[in-house]
Design a protein around this motif. Structure first.
Motif, short mmCIF file in Angstrom:
data_model
loop_
_atom_site.label_atom_id
_atom_site.label_comp_id
_atom_site.label_asym_id
_atom_site.label_seq_id
_atom_site.Cartn_x
_atom_site.Cartn_y
_atom_site.Cartn_z
N ASP A 43 -10.92 8.46 4.55
CA ASP A 43 -12.06 7.18 4.32
C ASP A 43 -12.59 5.64 5.05
O ASP A 43 -13.63 5.68 5.44
N VAL A 44 -11.16 5.26 6.07
CA VAL A 44 -11.54 4.26 6.81
C VAL A 44 -13.21 4.48 8.35
O VAL A 44 -13.31 4.88 8.35
N ILE A 104 -9.08 -2.50 1.31
CA ILE A 104 -9.05 -2.75 3.18
C ILE A 104 -9.89 -2.00 3.42
O ILE A 104 -9.82 -2.87 4.26
N LEU A 105 -10.46 -1.32 3.07
CA LEU A 105 -11.92 -1.32 3.61
C LEU A 105 -13.09 -1.95 3.37
O LEU A 105 -14.25 -2.43 4.66
N ALA A 136 -2.56 3.18 -3.82
CA ALA A 136 -3.99 3.78 -2.82
C ALA A 136 -5.27 3.22 -3.43
O ALA A 136 -5.82 2.93 -2.90
N ASP A 137 -5.29 3.92 -4.64
CA ASP A 137 -6.90 4.36 -4.93
C ASP A 137 -7.18 2.32 -5.36
O ASP A 137 -8.39 2.65 -5.11
N ARG A 147 -4.97 9.65 3.91
CA ARG A 147 -6.16 9.64 3.20
C ARG A 147 -6.72 8.24 3.48
O ARG A 147 -7.88 8.13 3.64
N LEU A 148 -6.32 7.36 3.74
CA LEU A 148 -6.54 6.18 4.00
C LEU A 148 -7.04 6.66 5.85
O LEU A 148 -7.86 5.54 5.43
N GLN A 159 -5.79 -0.37 -3.70
CA GLN A 159 -5.70 -0.94 -2.51
C GLN A 159 -6.54 -0.31 -1.25
O GLN A 159 -7.01 -1.32 -0.59
N ARG A 160 -7.13 0.25 -1.54
CA ARG A 160 -8.02 1.62 -0.39
C ARG A 160 -9.01 0.82 -0.44
O ARG A 160 -9.79 0.48 0.56
N TYR A 189 1.34 -1.65 -0.10
CA TYR A 189 -0.18 0.02 0.47
C TYR A 189 1.10 1.41 -0.03
O TYR A 189 1.79 1.44 1.40
N GLY A 221 -0.44 8.85 3.96
CA GLY A 221 -1.27 7.37 3.97
C GLY A 221 -2.44 8.25 5.16
O GLY A 221 -3.49 7.80 5.34
#
Length: 302
Positions: free
Chosen positions: A122-123, A91-92, A84-85, A118-119, A87-88, A79, A116
């Protein structure tokens, strides 16, 4: 902690003793890892990495060295900013299934001078929990070893690489009443220190920390001028942290003082250089002094 079986997926090894990590509640765990010395890993970090369903990391090869050292069996997934776009969402989805995800960087504390956040954003937006697992950080290690004031600190991360934007950024930060902390590439260190000395003053107290927590860890302490000279030759090896003391309180200058200094400076140098010089002398805004210098230059030409 219970003794693990040979196939226990939550196993980790510490000082040649194997342990089984407790089950984790569903969450994104932001896990700090060593910045050089593997002995800086925390027990809580090991428990988290062992108990997670997956470890999201910048480089699976780098993190693989850590997981192998401590006998971790948790799957690794890459990641980083380039994937990132893609894999994110995965992960969610893992979090939605009620599983725990650990996020690590190659070294130190994730999200410090990396994207990071951004993750995390979003989480949180998806309604999941985020749990920080604190630990090693070059920022903090450099700060506590530098011998500079630590009551007010500004972490500025990496400076722009190009000369103009770099100089402007240093000018923006020069008057901040705080100890300034920067990360820098070894090959740019000498040039960056020279620019800092020119903009902030060669006598300003500073420190350069190198190879923190590793075998050849060093702290070079002095002034920006002396450090710029020290690192003016071949680039050193290792990761670099630059720390600069807060500026000393300068006596307030009034407009007449500034104008007199500008008039004298304009006799020897162009407008931009004059404004820069007087800004250092008085602590007044360089842009305002530049405008005033232009007016003085125009008046003298009439």
């Amino acid at each position: 902690m219970t003794a693990p079986t040979g196939t226990d997926p939550r196993r980790y090894i510490l000082s040649e003793h194997a342990f089984s990590a407790p089950a984790l509640e569903p969450a994104l765990y932001i896990v700090s890892t060593p910045i050089g010395n593997l002995g800086d890993i925390t027990v809580r970090a090991l428990e988290t990495l062992a108990g997670a369903a997956v470890i999201a990391c910048e480089d699976t090869r780098v993190t693989g060295t850590l997981t192998h050292r401590f006998g971790l069996k948790t799957p690794l997934i890459p990641y980083h900013e380039h994937n990132a776009d893609k894999q994110r969402p995965k992960i969610l989805e893992t979090l939605e299934r009620g599983e725990a995800v650990a996020l690590v960087s190659d070294a130190g504390t994730p999200l410090i001078s990396d994207p990071g956040y951004r993750l995390v954003r979003d989480v949180v937006a998806a309604g999941h929990k985020v749990v920080p697992i604190p630990g090693a950080s070059a920022l903090l290690a450099g700060l506590v070893g530098a011998g500079l004031p630590s009551d007010t600190v500004l972490f500025a991360g990496f400076l722009p690489q190009k000369g103009g934007p770099k100089t402007r950024r240093i000018e923006e930060l020069a008057k901040m009443p705080a100890t300034l902390v920067f990360y820098e590439s070894p090959r740019r260190l000498g040039a960056t220190l020279a620019t800092m000395a020119e903009v902030m003053g060669a006598d300003r107290e500073a420190s350069v920390a190198r190879e923190l927590t590793k075998r050849f860890e060093t702290f070079e302490r002095g002034t920006l001028g002396s450090l710029a000279e020290h690192f003016s030759g071949d680039a050193p090896k290792g990761e670099i942290v630059i720390l600069i003391a807060p500026p000393e309180d300068a006596p307030e200058a009034d407009e007449s003082d500034a104008e007199a200094l500008l008039i004298e400076a304009l006799k020897e140098m162009p407008v931009s250089a004059a404004a820069k010089k007087v800004a250092k002398q008085t602590g007044l805004d360089r842009n305002e002094l530049y405008k005033r210098a232009l007016d003085l230059k125009a008046s003298s030409a009439d």
